[in-house]
Design an enzyme around this catalytic site. Structure first.
Site, mmCIF file in Angstrom:
data_model
loop_
_atom_site.group_PDB
_atom_site.id
_atom_site.type_symbol
_atom_site.label_atom_id
_atom_site.label_comp_id
_atom_site.label_asym_id
_atom_site.label_seq_id
_atom_site.Cartn_x
_atom_site.Cartn_y
_atom_site.Cartn_z
ATOM 1 N N TYR A 23 0.702 -0.950 0.026
ATOM 2 C CA TYR A 23 -0.140 0.037 0.069
ATOM 3 C C TYR A 23 0.855 1.380 -0.008
ATOM 4 O O TYR A 23 0.547 2.140 0.705
ATOM 5 C CB TYR A 23 -1.139 -0.077 1.172
ATOM 6 C CG TYR A 23 -2.271 -0.712 0.910
ATOM 7 C CD1 TYR A 23 -3.179 -0.389 0.293
ATOM 8 C CD2 TYR A 23 -2.375 -1.927 1.424
ATOM 9 C CE1 TYR A 23 -4.295 -1.005 -0.072
ATOM 10 C CE2 TYR A 23 -3.420 -2.902 1.215
ATOM 11 C CZ TYR A 23 -4.456 -2.222 0.325
ATOM 12 O OH TYR A 23 -5.573 -3.068 0.083
ATOM 13 N N TYR A 25 -14.329 -4.604 3.939
ATOM 14 C CA TYR A 25 -12.643 -4.869 3.782
ATOM 15 C C TYR A 25 -12.644 -6.457 4.047
ATOM 16 O O TYR A 25 -12.399 -6.505 5.324
ATOM 17 C CB TYR A 25 -11.706 -4.090 4.237
ATOM 18 C CG TYR A 25 -10.218 -4.295 3.684
ATOM 19 C CD1 TYR A 25 -9.939 -4.028 2.517
ATOM 20 C CD2 TYR A 25 -9.515 -5.250 4.612
ATOM 21 C CE1 TYR A 25 -8.607 -4.529 2.062
ATOM 22 C CE2 TYR A 25 -8.200 -5.562 4.519
ATOM 23 C CZ TYR A 25 -7.802 -5.291 3.057
ATOM 24 O OH TYR A 25 -6.551 -5.921 2.711
ATOM 25 N N ASP A 67 -16.731 -11.825 9.959
ATOM 26 C CA ASP A 67 -15.067 -11.674 9.806
ATOM 27 C C ASP A 67 -14.498 -10.817 10.937
ATOM 28 O O ASP A 67 -15.051 -9.556 11.094
ATOM 29 C CB ASP A 67 -14.957 -10.919 8.534
ATOM 30 C CG ASP A 67 -13.411 -10.323 8.229
ATOM 31 O OD1 ASP A 67 -12.818 -10.682 9.196
ATOM 32 O OD2 ASP A 67 -13.071 -10.068 7.069
ATOM 33 N N LYS A 69 -5.051 -11.425 12.423
ATOM 34 C CA LYS A 69 -4.305 -10.299 13.116
ATOM 35 C C LYS A 69 -4.095 -10.330 14.606
ATOM 36 O O LYS A 69 -2.937 -10.774 14.913
ATOM 37 C CB LYS A 69 -5.433 -9.028 13.065
ATOM 38 C CG LYS A 69 -5.437 -8.669 11.526
ATOM 39 C CD LYS A 69 -5.850 -7.159 11.346
ATOM 40 C CE LYS A 69 -5.715 -6.758 9.861
ATOM 41 N NZ LYS A 69 -6.786 -6.414 9.177
HETATM 42 C C1 LIG Z 1 -6.969 -6.872 7.529
HETATM 43 C C2 LIG Z 1 -8.397 -7.481 7.197
HETATM 44 C C3 LIG Z 1 -8.480 -8.831 6.524
HETATM 45 C C4 LIG Z 1 -7.249 -9.363 5.813
HETATM 46 O O1 LIG Z 1 -6.300 -9.744 6.482
HETATM 47 P P1 LIG Z 1 -4.692 -9.935 6.111
HETATM 48 O O2 LIG Z 1 -4.040 -10.497 7.338
HETATM 49 O O3 LIG Z 1 -4.188 -8.520 6.004
HETATM 50 O O4 LIG Z 1 -4.816 -10.627 4.732
HETATM 51 C C5 LIG Z 1 -9.716 -9.277 6.420
HETATM 52 N N1 LIG Z 1 -10.811 -8.829 6.985
HETATM 53 C C6 LIG Z 1 -10.673 -7.940 7.878
HETATM 54 C C7 LIG Z 1 -11.955 -7.277 8.592
HETATM 55 C C8 LIG Z 1 -9.415 -7.007 8.035
HETATM 56 O O5 LIG Z 1 -9.447 -5.871 8.837
#
Ligand SMILES: *Cc1c(COP(=O)(O)O)cnc(C)c1O
Length: 429
Positions: free
Chosen positions: A20, A146, A238, A267
């Protein structure tokens, strides 16, 4: 004289391509050490990591407890193929996580980042329909969502300048607004219109992170989830960003009335120390793949699926997360954020300050629509870096996602710097 810092910058610029990042206009800051909420550059300058290094760090950098656990595991078993083999860290991690998740979550499928956790979830939902003899191919998702940068995850995320080069290759997704009191009935109607072809509804619960830390109410999301469930549309939650305490509860799921069918994590899963992705699901989903017929299996896997070191880091992070002291820190940050939001909302430069647990966001009043490419973004980034604070605005949205070890003094220092920025940048750059 070239300082150590300048030397690293030049060497980095010569060989590395950053995520990015427009490489022509950006120089990466070399970090040589991290400790707690702090990062240190090669010249010894300290930065408070107020964004948890892209929302991953939970307990601070280089945490000794996680470091020792991973180090021990490194001498025991560093990696083993996870097809046909298994190991203690993966078994224990799944046992512990599943016991903390909503009751129906019964099986854990590992990968290695958030995007892959989402890809796996989509494949589970689509193949669930296929295996059940009722193929469905449409996916419902929120506008401004996202879910990652791989092609499937991009297809179900908000489209913009960053996805434009790939537009023709992204599959069609049905996008809806986040629910509120006014639109909930209309959203239910959209579900009804498409329900025969909808395999799943994929959503970031409570907070849409990359979309600009947009927040919606648990009550209306629960109502929409209930309607999808009644319409046989699978729910994929998610929690890659919001999981592990960010929203003030262990998971966003703890604030919702309905349970999802599939959940995604990454994360904070390892406390931000190692890459790991996780997709969990109900027994109902799992059973649609469980068969004498081999072709019914989920044919997906990554070389480092359930890496033992990453699973060990996740187990250690979970130990720390469940400590009373950590839970108190989360509540303290959430409480301080609420008070600061109340103060911000009276400020003429601020549009819509808000918080959800440990996440705080405010928008600069710039008299035009929020844009990721706004100049204010860069000016604010530099302003805070100069004051030893790492904040990375999304357009004119400034947000805090601090590690839970952040001290009261440092959080107050960040608030003060935000108030100063509001007086320094009163209008459009
Ligand atoms: C960051 C993120 C992803 C993608 O995770 P990466 O480890 O960066 O591929 C998917 N969903 C959400 C809600 C995110 O914030």
């Amino acid at each position: 004289m070239v300082t150590k810092q300048q030397n690293w910058i030049a060497r980095d610029q010569a060989v590395n391509w950053h995520p990015y990042t427009q490489m022509k206009t950006t120089r990466a800051i070399p970090i040589i050490r991290g400790e707690g909420a702090y990062l240190y550059d090669a010249d010894g300058k300290q930065y408070i990591d107020a964004v948890s290094s892209w929302w991953v760090t939970l307990h601070g950098h280089a945490h000794p407890y996680i470091a020792e656990s991973v180090s021990k595991q490194l001498y025991e078993l560093e990696q083993v193929i996870f097809a046909g083999f298994t190991h203690r860290p993966a078994i224990e991690l799944s046992e512990r996580l599943l016991s903390l998740l909503p009751r129906l979550q019964s099986k854990a499928f590992y990968s290695d980042n958030g995007s892959t956790a989402v890809e796996v979830a989509l494949k589970m939902a689509l193949q669930y329909a296929y295996n059940s003899g009722r193929p469905k191919s449409k996916i419902l998702a929120f506008r401004n969502g996202y879910h990652g940068d791989t092609f499937g995850a991009m297809s179900v995320s908000a489209r913009g300048k960053w996805t434009a080069p790939f537009q023709d290759l992204l599959f069609e997704t049905i996008f809806i607004d986040v629910p509120n009191r006014e639109n909930i009935e209309e959203l239910k109607n959209i579900v009804d219109q498409h329900k025969g072809e909808l395999a799943c509804f994929l959503y970031e619960p409570l907070v849409q992170g990359a979309g600009g830390m947009l927040m919606h109410e648990a009550m209306y999301l629960s109502a929409l989830m209930a309607h999808c469930r009644a319409s046989n549309v699978l729910l994929i939650q998610d929690e890659v960003f919001v999981g592990f305490g960010r929203t003030g509860t262990l998971f966003a799921a703890n604030q919702l009335q309905e349970e999802p069918d599939i959940m995604c994590f990454s994360k904070g899963l390892t406390g931000g120390t190692m890459p790991l992705g996780l997709t969990t699901c109900t027994l109902d989903i799992y059973d649609a793949f469980y068969h004498d017929e081999k072709s019914r299996a989920l044919f997906h896997g990554h070389s480092f699926t359930a890496n033992p070191l990453a699973c060990t880091a996740a187990l250690a992070s979970l130990d720390l997360l469940l400590l009373d002291s950590t839970q108190r820190s989360i509540q303290k940050i959430a409480h301080m954020h609420q008070q600061f939001v109340a103060k911000l909302n009276g400020h003429p430069q601020v549009r819509h300050a808000r918080s959800c647990g440990t996440i705080l966001a405010l928008e600069w009043e710039i008299g035009q629509e929020t844009s990721y490419f706004s100049n204010l973004q860069h000016s604010l980034y530099i302003f805070f870096l100069e004051r030893g604070i790492l904040l990375r605005p999304l357009g004119n949205t400034l947000y805090l996602v601090p590690p839970y070890c952040l001290s009261t003094e440092d959080l107050e220092h960040i608030y003060d710097a935000i108030m100063e920025a509001l007086s320094v940048f009163p209008s459009i750059e």
